[in-house]
Design a protein around this motif. Structure first.
Motif, PDB file in Angstrom:
ATOM      1  N   GLY A  69       8.823 -45.459 -70.718  1.00 33.76           N
ATOM      2  CA  GLY A  69       8.327 -44.502 -69.729  1.00 33.76           C
ATOM      3  C   GLY A  69       8.114 -43.203 -70.054  1.00 33.76           C
ATOM      4  N   GLU A  70       6.947 -42.570 -69.720  1.00 30.47           N
ATOM      5  CA  GLU A  70       6.278 -41.192 -69.933  1.00 30.47           C
ATOM      6  C   GLU A  70       7.542 -40.226 -70.106  1.00 30.47           C
ATOM      7  OE1 GLU A  70       2.962 -39.542 -68.350  1.00 30.47           O
ATOM      8  OE2 GLU A  70       2.881 -38.105 -69.740  1.00 30.47           O
ATOM      9  N   GLU A  71       7.993 -40.230 -68.898  1.00 28.03           N
ATOM     10  CA  GLU A  71       9.018 -39.052 -68.721  1.00 28.03           C
ATOM     11  C   GLU A  71      10.364 -39.419 -69.448  1.00 28.03           C
ATOM     12  OE1 GLU A  71       7.575 -36.484 -67.920  1.00 28.03           O
ATOM     13  OE2 GLU A  71       5.932 -37.610 -67.034  1.00 28.03           O
ATOM     14  N   ILE A  92       3.039 -41.042 -62.976  1.00 27.58           N
ATOM     15  CA  ILE A  92       1.928 -40.531 -62.455  1.00 27.58           C
ATOM     16  C   ILE A  92       0.771 -40.302 -63.712  1.00 27.58           C
ATOM     17  CG2 ILE A  92       0.673 -38.293 -61.468  1.00 27.58           C
ATOM     18  CD1 ILE A  92       3.243 -37.638 -59.899  1.00 27.58           C
ATOM     19  N   ASP A  93      -0.344 -41.054 -63.692  1.00 25.79           N
ATOM     20  CA  ASP A  93      -1.289 -40.831 -64.611  1.00 25.79           C
ATOM     21  C   ASP A  93      -2.534 -40.075 -63.877  1.00 25.79           C
ATOM     22  OD1 ASP A  93      -2.257 -41.265 -67.307  1.00 25.79           O
ATOM     23  OD2 ASP A  93      -3.813 -42.684 -66.340  1.00 25.79           O
ATOM     24  N   GLY A  94      -2.582 -38.723 -64.625  1.00 28.00           N
ATOM     25  CA  GLY A  94      -3.487 -37.704 -64.114  1.00 28.00           C
ATOM     26  C   GLY A  94      -2.669 -36.693 -63.562  1.00 28.00           C
ATOM     27  N   PRO A 193     -12.843 -38.446 -65.785  1.00 31.02           N
ATOM     28  CA  PRO A 193     -12.134 -38.377 -64.619  1.00 31.02           C
ATOM     29  C   PRO A 193     -10.947 -37.904 -64.623  1.00 31.02           C
ATOM     30  CG  PRO A 193     -13.451 -40.195 -64.831  1.00 31.02           C
ATOM     31  CD  PRO A 193     -13.492 -39.342 -66.166  1.00 31.02           C
ATOM     32  N   GLY A 194     -10.022 -37.871 -65.739  1.00 31.49           N
ATOM     33  CA  GLY A 194      -8.825 -37.179 -65.679  1.00 31.49           C
ATOM     34  C   GLY A 194      -7.635 -38.122 -65.475  1.00 31.49           C
ATOM     35  N   SER A 195      -7.872 -39.600 -65.633  1.00 28.92           N
ATOM     36  CA  SER A 195      -6.583 -40.482 -65.410  1.00 28.92           C
ATOM     37  C   SER A 195      -7.237 -41.723 -66.525  1.00 28.92           C
ATOM     38  CB  SER A 195      -6.314 -40.849 -64.030  1.00 28.92           C
ATOM     39  OG  SER A 195      -5.439 -42.048 -64.043  1.00 28.92           O
ATOM     40  N   TYR A 212     -13.726 -44.315 -73.991  1.00 27.05           N
ATOM     41  CA  TYR A 212     -13.065 -44.291 -75.232  1.00 27.05           C
ATOM     42  C   TYR A 212     -12.148 -43.035 -75.326  1.00 27.05           C
ATOM     43  CZ  TYR A 212     -16.155 -40.291 -76.720  1.00 27.05           C
ATOM     44  OH  TYR A 212     -16.766 -39.115 -76.319  1.00 27.05           O
ATOM     45  N   HIS A 213     -10.962 -42.986 -76.204  1.00 29.38           N
ATOM     46  CA  HIS A 213     -10.096 -41.932 -75.891  1.00 29.38           C
ATOM     47  C   HIS A 213      -9.498 -41.881 -77.339  1.00 29.38           C
ATOM     48  CE1 HIS A 213      -7.428 -39.364 -72.889  1.00 29.38           C
ATOM     49  NE2 HIS A 213      -7.387 -38.842 -74.406  1.00 29.38           N
ATOM     50  N   GLN A 214      -9.097 -40.711 -77.864  1.00 32.05           N
ATOM     51  CA  GLN A 214      -8.230 -40.605 -78.956  1.00 32.05           C
ATOM     52  C   GLN A 214      -6.987 -39.656 -78.855  1.00 32.05           C
ATOM     53  OE1 GLN A 214      -9.662 -40.568 -83.166  1.00 32.05           O
ATOM     54  NE2 GLN A 214     -11.751 -39.825 -82.255  1.00 32.05           N
ATOM     55  N   ILE A 216      -4.224 -40.594 -76.656  1.00 36.56           N
ATOM     56  CA  ILE A 216      -3.339 -40.852 -75.435  1.00 36.56           C
ATOM     57  C   ILE A 216      -2.211 -41.801 -75.860  1.00 36.56           C
ATOM     58  CG2 ILE A 216      -5.321 -40.775 -73.508  1.00 36.56           C
ATOM     59  CD1 ILE A 216      -5.683 -43.746 -73.837  1.00 36.56           C
ATOM     60  N   TYR A 217      -1.375 -42.346 -74.974  1.00 38.00           N
ATOM     61  CA  TYR A 217      -0.250 -42.752 -75.036  1.00 38.00           C
ATOM     62  C   TYR A 217      -0.185 -44.306 -74.441  1.00 38.00           C
ATOM     63  CZ  TYR A 217       1.286 -38.036 -76.220  1.00 38.00           C
ATOM     64  OH  TYR A 217       1.499 -36.765 -76.694  1.00 38.00           O
ATOM     65  N   CYS A 218       0.890 -44.941 -75.147  1.00 40.20           N
ATOM     66  CA  CYS A 218       0.966 -46.458 -74.532  1.00 40.20           C
ATOM     67  C   CYS A 218       1.138 -46.592 -72.977  1.00 40.20           C
ATOM     68  CB  CYS A 218       2.148 -47.304 -75.292  1.00 40.20           C
ATOM     69  SG  CYS A 218       3.431 -46.506 -74.876  1.00 40.20           S
TER      70      CYS A 218
END
Ligand code: IPD
Length: 277
Positions: A69-71, A92-94, A193-195, A212-214, A216-218
């Motif tokens: 989990g992110e947190e 919360i993604d974004g 868009p931010g999420s 596309y994105h470099q 970010i996280y799983c």
């Protein structure tokens, strides 16, 4: 034979709805913002509260399952994907959107077994859109089937990306140069868009043709990965090779042709791995 992962998915949809309600209610109150790694890397009490709620509700029913989990990772938990059933959670993604009440804010959960994503749930809380996808069973938004645009022509594509956290000036320059290269292809447009999870759902339902994105996280990718694949899209590494959930980079697209054309334009920079020691 009963499908035990389907049972997990049903449980996950219920929990995600509850989590989304908490996120929406929090938007009605003052939001206290804390900084994580930098002044642009934000977290709120709601991110932490929602992650705790999701993990405890899942652990109660599936005590042997693993979590990323992110947190929890921010608080020092390991970020290692094993073959065990694993829930990969972004409460919360974004978060920056949430802080500003910009309407793309999602709860994102992906569930893996043997390192393969079995299902993904992305709940875009403010839009009240519940995206669900189970491996081999299609992708849905609020219960209705969705599919990618099928666009094959990059010059007719709308492309999504994000500008990132701007911590490293050299990487930031590459991010901006990459956006310019994509715009110059040309494409119809580029949007941020931010999420990450919502971006993947926008490709899954055909509102955009690629993302596309470099960096970010799983937990940003796991839920959305199921949506894109099940909606008939492709997901590859930023180089155009096979996708790796722990690699912190991806291209998703409406067709292999669009994905490979984007890969051809992008300059790659090292962004580490989620499971780096
Ligand atoms: C962020 C969002 C954003 C992306 C960042 C992510 P978070 O997730 O997905 O679009 O640009 O790289 O970290 O931190 O709000 O869960």
């Amino acid at each position: 034979m009963t499908d035990s992962w389907q049972e997990c998915m049903n449980h996950c949809v219920d929990i995600t709805k509850q989590a989304g309600k908490i996120v929406r209610e929090a938007l009605e109150k003052d939001i206290a913002v804390m900084e994580k790694s930098s002044p642009t890397d934000l977290v709120t009490e709601t991110d932490q509260r929602v992650e705790k709620l999701i993990i405890s509700a899942i652990r109660e029913k599936y005590p042997t399952h693993c979590f990323i989990g992110e947190e929890s990772v921010a608080a020092g938990a390991p970020s290692v994907l094993s073959d065990a059933p694993t829930w990969i959670i972004d409460p919360i993604d974004g978060t920056t959107n949430f802080v500003h009440r910009f309407p793309f804010v999602s709860v994102s959960i992906g569930f893996t077994v043997n390192k393969e994503v079995e299902f993904g749930i992305v709940y875009s809380c403010i839009e009240d859109k519940m995206y669900t996808a189970r491996r081999g069973k299609g992708a849905f938004c609020n219960g209705l089937p969705i599919k990618v645009s099928g666009q094959e022509d990059i010059t007719k594509s709308l492309v999504l990306t994000e500008m990132g956290l701007k911590k490293d000036p050299e990487h930031f320059k590459t991010v901006m140069d990459n956006i310019q290269k994509i715009l110059n292809v040309p494409v119809h447009g580029v949007r941020c868009p931010g999420s990450a999870a919502v971006n993947m759902c926008l490709v899954a339902c055909g509102a955009a043709d690629a993302y596309y994105h470099q960096g970010i996280y799983c937990w940003d990718m796991a839920g959305g990965a199921a949506l894109v694949t099940e909606a008939g899209g492709v997901i590859v590494d930023i180089t155009g090779g096979p996708f790796d959930l722990m690699s912190r980079r991806l291209i998703v697209a409406s067709s292999p042709r669009v994905a490979q054309r984007i890969a051809q334009e992008l300059t790659v920079f090292p962004c580490g791995r989620d499971d780096a020691p």
